[in-house]
Design an enzyme around this catalytic site. Structure first.
Site, PDB file in Angstrom:
ATOM      1  N   TYR A 259      30.305  81.170 -35.599  1.00 37.88           N
ATOM      2  CA  TYR A 259      30.339  81.938 -34.524  1.00 37.88           C
ATOM      3  C   TYR A 259      29.884  83.309 -34.691  1.00 37.88           C
ATOM      4  O   TYR A 259      29.966  84.047 -35.629  1.00 37.88           O
ATOM      5  CB  TYR A 259      31.671  82.061 -33.775  1.00 37.88           C
ATOM      6  CG  TYR A 259      31.684  82.846 -32.478  1.00 37.88           C
ATOM      7  CD1 TYR A 259      31.909  81.958 -31.379  1.00 37.88           C
ATOM      8  CD2 TYR A 259      31.709  84.058 -32.386  1.00 37.88           C
ATOM      9  CE1 TYR A 259      31.818  82.504 -30.068  1.00 37.88           C
ATOM     10  CE2 TYR A 259      31.705  84.459 -30.991  1.00 37.88           C
ATOM     11  CZ  TYR A 259      31.590  83.665 -29.864  1.00 37.88           C
ATOM     12  OH  TYR A 259      31.770  84.032 -28.607  1.00 37.88           O
TER      13      TYR A 259
ATOM     14  N   GLU B   9      28.435  98.582 -27.236  1.00 39.25           N
ATOM     15  CA  GLU B   9      27.746  97.503 -27.964  1.00 39.25           C
ATOM     16  C   GLU B   9      26.707  97.351 -26.890  1.00 39.25           C
ATOM     17  O   GLU B   9      26.685  97.401 -25.555  1.00 39.25           O
ATOM     18  CB  GLU B   9      28.722  96.110 -27.708  1.00 39.25           C
ATOM     19  CG  GLU B   9      28.031  95.100 -28.215  1.00 39.25           C
ATOM     20  CD  GLU B   9      28.912  93.658 -28.233  1.00 39.25           C
ATOM     21  OE1 GLU B   9      29.954  93.447 -27.588  1.00 39.25           O
ATOM     22  OE2 GLU B   9      28.493  92.727 -28.820  1.00 39.25           O
TER      23      GLU B   9
ATOM     24  N   ARG C 104      38.000  97.393 -26.698  1.00 37.92           N
ATOM     25  CA  ARG C 104      36.743  96.867 -26.599  1.00 37.92           C
ATOM     26  C   ARG C 104      36.509  96.109 -25.271  1.00 37.92           C
ATOM     27  O   ARG C 104      35.504  95.260 -24.917  1.00 37.92           O
ATOM     28  CB  ARG C 104      36.709  95.544 -27.663  1.00 37.92           C
ATOM     29  CG  ARG C 104      36.558  96.027 -28.876  1.00 37.92           C
ATOM     30  CD  ARG C 104      35.197  96.369 -29.359  1.00 37.92           C
ATOM     31  NE  ARG C 104      34.424  95.211 -29.326  1.00 37.92           N
ATOM     32  CZ  ARG C 104      33.317  95.110 -28.565  1.00 37.92           C
ATOM     33  NH1 ARG C 104      32.581  96.196 -28.061  1.00 37.92           N
ATOM     34  NH2 ARG C 104      32.681  93.946 -28.562  1.00 37.92           N
TER      35      ARG C 104
ATOM     36  N   GLU D  26      36.437  94.302 -35.920  1.00 38.22           N
ATOM     37  CA  GLU D  26      36.931  93.815 -34.689  1.00 38.22           C
ATOM     38  C   GLU D  26      37.549  92.507 -34.559  1.00 38.22           C
ATOM     39  O   GLU D  26      37.232  91.712 -35.327  1.00 38.22           O
ATOM     40  CB  GLU D  26      35.466  93.893 -33.754  1.00 38.22           C
ATOM     41  CG  GLU D  26      35.644  93.354 -32.549  1.00 38.22           C
ATOM     42  CD  GLU D  26      34.446  93.230 -31.512  1.00 38.22           C
ATOM     43  OE1 GLU D  26      33.480  93.709 -32.082  1.00 38.22           O
ATOM     44  OE2 GLU D  26      34.580  92.374 -30.518  1.00 38.22           O
TER      45      GLU D  26
ATOM     46  N   ARG E 261      25.981  95.992 -36.349  1.00 36.89           N
ATOM     47  CA  ARG E 261      27.259  94.893 -36.425  1.00 36.89           C
ATOM     48  C   ARG E 261      26.418  93.997 -37.353  1.00 36.89           C
ATOM     49  O   ARG E 261      25.378  93.404 -37.154  1.00 36.89           O
ATOM     50  CB  ARG E 261      27.691  94.430 -35.365  1.00 36.89           C
ATOM     51  CG  ARG E 261      28.960  93.691 -35.496  1.00 36.89           C
ATOM     52  CD  ARG E 261      29.283  92.795 -34.265  1.00 36.89           C
ATOM     53  NE  ARG E 261      28.592  91.685 -34.150  1.00 36.89           N
ATOM     54  CZ  ARG E 261      28.933  90.527 -33.358  1.00 36.89           C
ATOM     55  NH1 ARG E 261      30.167  90.771 -32.455  1.00 36.89           N
ATOM     56  NH2 ARG E 261      28.746  89.579 -33.225  1.00 36.89           N
TER      57      ARG E 261
HETATM   58  O1  EZ4 Z   1      32.425  86.697 -28.145  1.00 37.38           O
HETATM   59  O2  EZ4 Z   1      30.589  87.788 -25.319  1.00 37.38           O
HETATM   60  O3  EZ4 Z   1      31.666  91.542 -29.781  1.00 37.38           O
HETATM   61  N1  EZ4 Z   1      31.177  90.588 -29.040  1.00 37.38           N
HETATM   62  C1  EZ4 Z   1      31.467  89.114 -29.223  1.00 37.38           C
HETATM   63  C2  EZ4 Z   1      30.844  88.201 -28.286  1.00 37.38           C
HETATM   64  C3  EZ4 Z   1      31.647  87.503 -27.370  1.00 37.38           C
HETATM   65  C4  EZ4 Z   1      31.140  86.882 -26.258  1.00 37.38           C
HETATM   66  C5  EZ4 Z   1      32.175  86.109 -25.319  1.00 37.38           C
HETATM   67  O4  EZ4 Z   1      31.580  85.944 -23.982  1.00 37.38           O
HETATM   68  O5  EZ4 Z   1      32.298  88.794 -29.660  1.00 37.38           O
HETATM   69  O6  EZ4 Z   1      29.924  87.510 -29.008  1.00 37.38           O
HETATM   70 CO    CO Z   2      33.737  90.499 -30.381  1.00 38.44          CO
END
Ligand code: EZ4
Ligand code: CO
Length: 402
Positions: free
Chosen positions: A159, A339, A283, A236, A147
């Site tokens: 983020y 994941e 997911r 995603e 990813r």
């Molecule tokens: O935002 O696990 O795909 N994974 C994610 C993670 C989630 C966190 C939230 O607790 O998007 O980073």
């Molecule tokens: Co996610």
């Protein structure tokens, strides 16, 4: 086989975890993960104050009946707190069921459909060159799926992009960190990053990307279209999952596969998405979606509609959830990918486990039950620390509103 003890253990070996440990009159113990990132103590209380008293004296062999009793008996059905609590009970009872039978849980779920579980790793970078370097490292380590997340020029923090390149920890402060968001800046930058990943590293591995719920449907539709040449395994959470009609619009415009649902706890939350074939991958995971019992129902509905499972597996899901997810992953027919974000050494010290990474896959052992435990003495050395997930603001200071 009565349940004679139910303990909730809260600890923070580099991040917070809530764990339920059940003990039976036959002398067996089982563990369940009850971690809800940023809201941990609510689930601890839900279990301690409202669920554990109901478990003592119950027949620990009756997993489905206990699930229905807690779900329906709670009256206030669904929701992340309640479903995470029920998940922990369910996992612990499957762990005990396996130990009672002296079999790994996957044998009780119908046996293996595959030997190992394909996983994806996480390459994130502040810049495109950093991303390229980390994709290369993952491929060198044998990962077959990666990813990719990248910082966006003009946005100070994003983020999913962190200093730590192995696992990132978004719940990073005792009040939420504030990130900036601009769909325009993101959309004009990210397709180029994914293009350069394919140019440098080729097409012989699965490439994934997570939007983290930040686009509107028409923006997500545009992104999906522009990413088609790079053949993503999935895109995603292009939009927030609660507006499910938004996925109809995205679907009309792009063939890029879609993955959704790390925040969705029940089969009813997925019903429209699955039955209208608006998504390609589910997911959610064992600990979000009421445990192994309920996740299997989601997987079974998905199977009917050509939708595959791609369970959440970030570091806020403890090794207990990872082990439980692997038992589901090896047994179901419609598995897609899992994941995988390795936990820290401190976390593994608290949660001894019997799964291992090799050749791009996670491998389960034949240990009875889930094959994972909690070391309570080690856990006691890592007390809880409040930690919250970030929020997004737009460049004019407005809270991101969708
Ligand atoms: O935002 O696990 O795909 N994974 C994610 C993670 C989630 C966190 C939230 O607790 O998007 O980073
Ligand atoms: Co996610």
């Amino acid at each position: 086989m009565k349940i004679v003890d139910a303990r909730v253990i809260v600890c923070s070996p580099d991040r917070n975890f809530v764990t339920l440990k059940l003990q039976t009159s036959s002398g067996l113990t089982g563990v369940g993960d009850a971690t809800l990132n940023g809201r941990e103590l609510s689930v601890a209380s839900y279990l301690q104050d409202h669920v554990c008293p109901l478990l003592i004296g119950r027949d620990g062999a009756c997993i489905e009946d206990t699930w229905q009793y807690l779900y329906k008996g709670g009256y206030w059905r669904g929701g992340p707190v309640g479903m995470t609590a029920i998940a922990a009970v369910d996992m612990a009872l499957w762990d005990i069921k396996g130990k009672t039978a002296d079999l790994p849980v996957f044998e009780l779920l119908g046996g293996k459909s595959r030997d190992a579980v394909l996983v994806y790793g996480h390459a994130n970078g502040a810049t495109a060159p950093e991303v390229l370097e980390w994709v290369g490292r993952y491929l060198d380590e044998g990962y077959r799926a990666v990813r990719v997340q990248c910082g966006v020029p003009g946005l100070q923090s994003t983020y999913g992009v962190s200093a730590d390149k192995r696992s990132y920890e978004p719940a990073d402060a005792d009040v939420p960190t504030e990130n900036l968001w601009s769909s325009e800046r993101y959309l004009s930058f990210i397709p180029g990053v994914l293009e350069s990943v394919r140019k440098h590293h080729g097409f012989d591995f699965h490439l994934l990307h997570d939007v983290h719920h930040r686009l509107r449907p028409i923006e997500a539709a545009e992104l999906g279209k522009r990413l088609e040449p790079y053949r993503l395994f999935w895109l995603e959470d292009p939009v927030p999952a609660e507006l499910q009609e938004g996925f109809r619009l995205i679907r009309q415009h792009t063939t890029t596969p879609l993955a959704v649902g790390e925040v969705l706890p029940t089969v009813w939350d997925f019903r429209t998405l699955i039955t209208e074939q608006l998504i390609d991958y589910v997911r959610t995971s064992v600990q979000r979606a009421g445990g192994i019992s309920h996740l299997r129902k989601i997987a079974a509905l998905a199977e009917l509609y050509h939708v595959r499972m791609g369970c959440h597996g970030a570091t806020d899901l403890s090794p207990v959830t990872m082990a439980a997810a692997l038992h589901v992953d090896v047994s179901i027919p419609n598995f897609g990918i899992q994941e995988y974000m390795p936990h820290t050494e401190a976390t593994y010290e608290v949660f001894p486990r019997a799964y291992a990474f090799r050749d791009g896959c996670l491998h389960l052992s034949d240990a009875p039950g889930l094959g994972v435990d909690i070391d309570e003495a080690a856990a006691a050395r890592y007390p809880y620390r409040r930690a919250y997930l970030p929020v997004n603001r737009l460049e004019d200071g407005t809270m991101h509103s969708w």
